[in-house]
Design a protein around this motif. Structure first.
Motif, PDB file in Angstrom:
ATOM      1  N   ALA A  95      -2.158   5.086  -3.986  1.00  0.00           N
ATOM      2  CA  ALA A  95      -2.822   6.161  -3.622  1.00  0.00           C
ATOM      3  C   ALA A  95      -3.583   6.829  -3.808  1.00  0.00           C
ATOM      4  CB  ALA A  95      -2.192   7.440  -2.824  1.00  0.00           C
TER       5      ALA A  95
ATOM      6  N   THR B 219      -3.297   6.151   9.610  1.00  0.00           N
ATOM      7  CA  THR B 219      -3.520   3.909   9.118  1.00  0.00           C
ATOM      8  C   THR B 219      -2.743   3.194   9.464  1.00  0.00           C
ATOM      9  OG1 THR B 219      -4.118   5.364   7.489  1.00  0.00           O
ATOM     10  CG2 THR B 219      -3.603   4.323   6.735  1.00  0.00           C
TER      11      THR B 219
ATOM     12  N   TRP C 254       0.685   9.027  -2.425  1.00  0.00           N
ATOM     13  CA  TRP C 254       0.585   9.600  -2.755  1.00  0.00           C
ATOM     14  C   TRP C 254       1.900  11.049  -3.696  1.00  0.00           C
ATOM     15  CZ3 TRP C 254       1.651  14.639  -0.697  1.00  0.00           C
ATOM     16  CH2 TRP C 254       1.357  14.387   0.054  1.00  0.00           C
TER      17      TRP C 254
ATOM     18  N   ARG D 261      -4.347   1.564  12.488  1.00  0.00           N
ATOM     19  CA  ARG D 261      -5.579   0.498  12.006  1.00  0.00           C
ATOM     20  C   ARG D 261      -5.198  -0.371  10.818  1.00  0.00           C
ATOM     21  NH1 ARG D 261      -7.891   4.547   8.289  1.00  0.00           N
ATOM     22  NH2 ARG D 261      -7.994   6.141  10.624  1.00  0.00           N
ATOM     23  N   LEU D 262      -3.869  -0.611  10.304  1.00  0.00           N
ATOM     24  CA  LEU D 262      -3.304  -1.003   9.207  1.00  0.00           C
ATOM     25  C   LEU D 262      -2.879  -2.632  10.164  1.00  0.00           C
ATOM     26  CD1 LEU D 262      -1.735   0.284   5.837  1.00  0.00           C
ATOM     27  CD2 LEU D 262      -3.720  -1.723   6.370  1.00  0.00           C
TER      28      LEU D 262
ATOM     29  N   PHE E 237       3.223  -1.312   4.168  1.00  0.00           N
ATOM     30  CA  PHE E 237       2.675   0.270   4.151  1.00  0.00           C
ATOM     31  C   PHE E 237       3.728   1.075   4.201  1.00  0.00           C
ATOM     32  CE2 PHE E 237       0.650   3.388   6.424  1.00  0.00           C
ATOM     33  CZ  PHE E 237      -0.842   3.778   5.675  1.00  0.00           C
TER      34      PHE E 237
ATOM     35  N   ILE F  51       0.862  -1.289  -0.431  1.00  0.00           N
ATOM     36  CA  ILE F  51       0.476  -0.335   0.081  1.00  0.00           C
ATOM     37  C   ILE F  51       0.514   1.158   0.269  1.00  0.00           C
ATOM     38  CG2 ILE F  51      -1.919   1.008   1.685  1.00  0.00           C
ATOM     39  CD1 ILE F  51      -1.892  -1.652   3.056  1.00  0.00           C
ATOM     40  N   THR F  52       0.385   1.893  -1.312  1.00  0.00           N
ATOM     41  CA  THR F  52       1.611   2.985  -1.426  1.00  0.00           C
ATOM     42  C   THR F  52       1.041   4.961  -1.131  1.00  0.00           C
ATOM     43  OG1 THR F  52       1.436   2.952  -3.956  1.00  0.00           O
ATOM     44  CG2 THR F  52       3.090   1.707  -2.911  1.00  0.00           C
TER      45      THR F  52
ATOM     46  N   SER G 289     -10.182   2.558   0.557  1.00  0.00           N
ATOM     47  CA  SER G 289      -8.631   1.338   1.377  1.00  0.00           C
ATOM     48  C   SER G 289      -9.031   0.233   2.036  1.00  0.00           C
ATOM     49  CB  SER G 289      -8.528   2.349   1.771  1.00  0.00           C
ATOM     50  OG  SER G 289      -8.045   3.532   0.223  1.00  0.00           O
ATOM     51  N   GLY G 290     -10.184   1.128   2.521  1.00  0.00           N
ATOM     52  CA  GLY G 290     -10.306   0.091   3.866  1.00  0.00           C
ATOM     53  C   GLY G 290     -11.052  -1.406   4.466  1.00  0.00           C
TER      54      GLY G 290
ATOM     55  N   SER H 251       0.693   7.946   7.091  1.00  0.00           N
ATOM     56  CA  SER H 251       0.869   8.106   7.859  1.00  0.00           C
ATOM     57  C   SER H 251       0.908   7.038   8.981  1.00  0.00           C
ATOM     58  CB  SER H 251      -0.530   9.050   7.464  1.00  0.00           C
ATOM     59  OG  SER H 251      -1.898   8.314   7.334  1.00  0.00           O
TER      60      SER H 251
ATOM     61  N   LYS I 218      -1.932  -1.570  -4.007  1.00  0.00           N
ATOM     62  CA  LYS I 218      -3.113  -0.610  -4.267  1.00  0.00           C
ATOM     63  C   LYS I 218      -2.261   1.063  -4.054  1.00  0.00           C
ATOM     64  CE  LYS I 218      -4.550   1.983  -1.161  1.00  0.00           C
ATOM     65  NZ  LYS I 218      -4.729   3.410  -1.804  1.00  0.00           N
TER      66      LYS I 218
ATOM     67  N   VAL J  97      -8.197  -3.236   1.505  1.00  0.00           N
ATOM     68  CA  VAL J  97      -7.180  -4.024   1.904  1.00  0.00           C
ATOM     69  C   VAL J  97      -7.257  -4.957   3.446  1.00  0.00           C
ATOM     70  CG1 VAL J  97      -5.528  -3.226   3.297  1.00  0.00           C
ATOM     71  CG2 VAL J  97      -5.965  -1.999   1.356  1.00  0.00           C
TER      72      VAL J  97
HETATM   73  P1  ADP Z   1      -1.567  10.424   4.068  1.00  0.00           P
HETATM   74  O1  ADP Z   1      -1.838  11.123   4.438  1.00  0.00           O
HETATM   75  O2  ADP Z   1       0.339   9.847   3.053  1.00  0.00           O
HETATM   76  O3  ADP Z   1      -2.818  10.422   2.417  1.00  0.00           O
HETATM   77  P2  ADP Z   1      -2.548   7.427   4.309  1.00  0.00           P
HETATM   78  O4  ADP Z   1      -2.065   6.833   4.938  1.00  0.00           O
HETATM   79  O5  ADP Z   1      -3.797   7.940   5.105  1.00  0.00           O
HETATM   80  O6  ADP Z   1      -1.549   8.882   4.247  1.00  0.00           O
HETATM   81  O7  ADP Z   1      -2.848   6.694   2.922  1.00  0.00           O
HETATM   82  C1  ADP Z   1      -2.058   6.309   2.296  1.00  0.00           C
HETATM   83  C2  ADP Z   1      -2.191   4.874   1.922  1.00  0.00           C
HETATM   84  O8  ADP Z   1      -2.884   4.047   2.633  1.00  0.00           O
HETATM   85  C3  ADP Z   1      -2.810   5.226   0.670  1.00  0.00           C
HETATM   86  O9  ADP Z   1      -2.957   4.407  -0.373  1.00  0.00           O
HETATM   87  C4  ADP Z   1      -3.356   5.580   1.317  1.00  0.00           C
HETATM   88  O10 ADP Z   1      -5.328   4.763   0.217  1.00  0.00           O
HETATM   89  C5  ADP Z   1      -4.348   4.100   2.160  1.00  0.00           C
HETATM   90  N1  ADP Z   1      -5.077   4.138   2.699  1.00  0.00           N
HETATM   91  C6  ADP Z   1      -6.062   4.643   3.754  1.00  0.00           C
HETATM   92  N2  ADP Z   1      -6.246   4.727   4.736  1.00  0.00           N
HETATM   93  C7  ADP Z   1      -6.625   3.041   4.365  1.00  0.00           C
HETATM   94  C8  ADP Z   1      -7.151   2.053   5.522  1.00  0.00           C
HETATM   95  N3  ADP Z   1      -7.967   2.492   6.241  1.00  0.00           N
HETATM   96  N4  ADP Z   1      -6.996   1.274   4.802  1.00  0.00           N
HETATM   97  C9  ADP Z   1      -5.269   0.091   4.101  1.00  0.00           C
HETATM   98  N5  ADP Z   1      -5.229   1.498   3.315  1.00  0.00           N
HETATM   99  C10 ADP Z   1      -5.325   2.614   3.805  1.00  0.00           C
END
Ligand code: ADP
Length: 483
Positions: free
Chosen positions: A182, A238, A156, A241-242, A232, A153-154, A214-215, A235, A180, A218
Motif C-alpha cells: 500500500a 478495489t 496498509w 476492479r481487479l 489481493f 497487492i497488500t 496502482s491501477g 477493499s 505492491k 497492476v
Molecule cells: P484501502 O481502503 O485499504 O486503502 P484499497 O483496496 O484501496 O483499500 O487498497 C488496497 C491495496 O490495493 C493498496 O495496495 C492499494 O494501493 C491497491 N489499489 C488501490 N486501487 C487499485 C487498483 N485500481 N488496482 C490495483 N491496486 C489498487
C-alpha cells in the motif's frame, strides 16, 4: 533492544535483487500519521517498472521452482529467524508509517514471521495422489505444480503480515512474486527485502514495487500472460476492479476483501470473557482490520451490563503517538480514514444513537479519534452496513436466536463473526447458521497462520494460511496413464 540488529532502510524499488529508481524517477512521500509530517519519500513505480519486475520474476521462476522443496523450506525458515531477530526495528517502522501502537506492531511482526515458519514446513507437504480409474483401468495421477509469476497487492493496515501471508506460501509453492505494498505503508515491505536476501532468496524471486499509480501498474502486470495469480487484500470495491482486470488474461484471483463482522453475546455468556473478547475484536489495530467487530448484538438481559463495562474499558485506553510507552491506541492511518469514522458516528448520532463514551476526533497533529461506544443504534445507521475501520463499537439489543442470526447475515459481507455463549452445542449450531468464512466461538481473535483465513459472499475468494494457502499458488495437473 540490545539483541536486536539494525536493518538497512531503503526507499527505492526492489527489482531483481537491486534497489533502484522508478523509470521516470518519480517519488512520493510517506506520512507519519501521528505527526502528519513526511517520514521519507520512496520511488513511485510506473507501468514500465511493473513490466521489468515481471521479467525479473519470470526469469527467476525456472530455477526457483526446480529447487528441492526442502531447500526452499530452509530458506523460508531462515527468513522466519531473521524477522524475529529484527522484531523491534520492524515494529518501530510499522508504528511510524501506520500509526498503530508499538504493542500492536510487535504482535504483527510475530504474526508476520509465523507465516514463514508455517510455510517452511508446508513447502515439503505438496502431496499428489494416484488412483485407479473406475471403468477404464487407467491410472489417475494428480500432481500440483507452481502456478507461476504471482502479483501480490497488500493493504496498509498490516504492512508486514498481509505481505508475508502471501509471499511465504507463494515461495513455498515454487512461485516468484511481485509485491505492491500500500502506498501509505511501503517501508515495512522494503525493509523485508534485505532480510529475504540474507535468508537466501535468489535475485528476482521477490520484487517490491511501491507505487501511487496502482491501477496503471497492476493493469500492466496483469496484461502479461506470464502472470498467473493475482492475490489481493483490500477493499471489496478495489477487489471488484481487479477481478475485472484479471478477466482479460484469465489470471487466478485470490481475494481477501472487506468485512462487517457481527459480535453476538447470548444471555448465558461469560460476560468478563465477552468484554475481553470484544476489546480484542474491536480494538486490535484501532479497529483498522477487516476482522474488526463492526456490529455488537447483545441479548437484552445482559445488554446494559455489557455496554457499561465495554464503555469503561474503552474510555480507559491511552491514546497517543504509538511510539510512546503506555499508549495502546495510536492515530488512524490518514485523514480520510479518520473523517470516515467521524462521519459514521455523526450519522448514527443524528439518527438517535446514544454516545456512551468518545464520539469525537481528538486534537492533532495526528489523525486521532477517541475510542467510542454507541448504544441504541437504529437499524438504518450507516455504521451497521459499512466497514467502520476505526475505534467505534455500535451496540444493538436482540431477543431471540433466530432473530439475531437473520440480522447478522443481512449483509453482502461474510468474513468473520463472533459468538459468546457458555452452551457449546448451541454455540456450534449458531456458528453453522452464520454466513461467514470464519467464526470466533468465545474468542475475539481468529487469525492464525495454521488456519484457513478467508470469507464468503463479497468478502472474498480463496483462503490464506493453513495448507489451503499453499494450494492457492499451485495448479493441479492430472495425467491419465495407461498402466
Ligand atoms: P484501502 O481502503 O485499504 O486503502 P484499497 O483496496 O484501496 O483499500 O487498497 C488496497 C491495496 O490495493 C493498496 O495496495 C492499494 O494501493 C491497491 N489499489 C488501490 N486501487 C487499485 C487498483 N485500481 N488496482 C490495483 N491496486 C489498487
Amino acid at each position: 533492544m540490545d539483541t536486536q540488529r539494525e536493518i538497512d532502510l531503503e526507499n527505492g524499488l526492489y527489482i531483481a535483487g537491486q534497489f533502484c529508481d522508478a523509470a521516470d524517477a518519480g517519488r512520493f512521500e510517506v506520512i507519519d500519521p501521528a505527526t502528519e509530517e513526511p517520514l521519507t519519500s520512496v520511488a513511485n513505480a510506473t507501468a514500465a517498472d511493473g513490466r521489468r519486475a515481471v521479467d525479473a520474476a519470470a526469469d527467476a521462476l525456472p530455477a526457483w521452482s526446480a529447487l528441492a522443496p526442502r531447500v526452499r523450506g530452509e530458506i523460508l525458515r531462515r527468513a522466519f529467524d531473521l524477522i524475529v531477530a529484527h522484531q523491534e526495528q520492524l515494529a518501530t517502522l510499522i508504528t511510524r508509517e501506520n500509526g498503530k501502537a508499538l504493542p500492536d506492531s510487535r504482535s504483527e511482526v510475530a504474526y508476520a514471521a509465523e507465516f514463514f515458519r508455517w510455510y517452511a514446513e508446508e513447502a515439503v507437504r505438496n502431496l499428489g495422489q494416484v488412483s485407479r480409474a473406475p471403468s477404464s483401468g487407467a491410472r489417475i495421477l494428480v500432481q500440483h505444480k507452481p502456478a507461476g509469476v504471482s502479483v501480490l497487492i497488500t493493504p496498509w493496515n498490516f504492512p508486514a503480515a498481509m505481505g508475508t501471508r502471501k509471499i511465504a506460501p507463494a515461495l513455498a509453492a515454487g512461485c516468484t512474486v511481485v509485491v505492491k505494498p500500500a502506498s501509505e505503508t511501503p517501508l515495512t515491505m522494503l525493509a523485508l527485502a534485505p532480510l529475504l536476501e540474507e535468508a537466501g532468496v535468489p535475485k528476482g524471486v521477490v520484487n517490491f514495487l511501491p507505487s501511487r499509480h496502482s491501477g496503471l501498474l497492476v493493469g500492466a502486470m496483469l496484461e502479461d500472460p506470464r502472470v498467473r495469480v493475482v492475490s489481493f487484500t483490500g477493499s471489496t470495491e478495489t477487489g471488484r476492479r481487479l477481478l475485472r482486470a484479471a478477466a482479460n488474461t484469465v489470471v487466478n484471483p485470490r481475494m481477501e476483501l472487506g468485512g462487517n463482522a457481527p459480535f453476538i453475546i447470548f444471555e448465558d455468556a461469560n460476560l468478563d470473557e465477552a468484554v475481553a473478547g470484544a476489546m480484542v475484536a474491536k480494538m486490535r489495530n484501532m479497529g483498522e482490520a477487516c476482522t474488526a467487530a463492526n456490529r455488537f448484538y447483545v441479548h437484552e438481559d445482559v445488554h446494559d451490563a455489557f455496554v457499561e463495562r465495554l464503555a469503561k474499558e474503552m474510555s480507559s485506553l491511552k491514546v497517543g503517538n504509538g511510539l510512546e510507552p503506555g499508549v495502546t491506541v495510536g492515530p488512524l492511518v490518514n485523514a480520510a480514514t479518520r473523517d470516515k469514522v467521524q462521519n459514521l458516528v455523526e450519522d448514527a448520532r443524528l439518527r438517535g444513537a446514544k454516545v456512551i463514551t468518545g464520539g469525537m476526533r481528538l486534537p492533532g497533529p495526528g489523525y486521532f479519534y477517541a475510542p467510542t461506544v454507541l448504544a441504541d443504534v437504529p437499524e438504518g445507521a450507516l455504521c451497521l452496513r459499512e466497514e467502520i475501520f476505526g475505534p467505534v463499537a455500535p451496540v444493538q439489543r436482540f431477543r431471540s436466536e433466530s432473530e439475531v442470526i437473520a440480522r447478522a447475515n443481512a449483509t453482502e459481507y461474510g468474513l468473520v463473526a463472533y459468538v459468546y455463549t457458555r452452551n457449546l452445542s448451541r454455540g456450534l449450531a449458531v456458528c453453522e447458521r452464520l454466513e461467514s468464512g470464519m467464526v470466533g466461538l468465545n474468542r475475539g481473535l481468529v487469525s492464525d497462520p495454521a488456519a484457513p483465513f478467508g470469507g464468503v459472499k463479497q468478502s472474498g475468494l480463496g483462503r490464506e494460511g493453513a495448507h489451503d494457502g499453499l494450494m492457492e499458488f499451485l495448479e493441479t495437473q492430472y495425467i491419465s496413464v495407461a498402466w
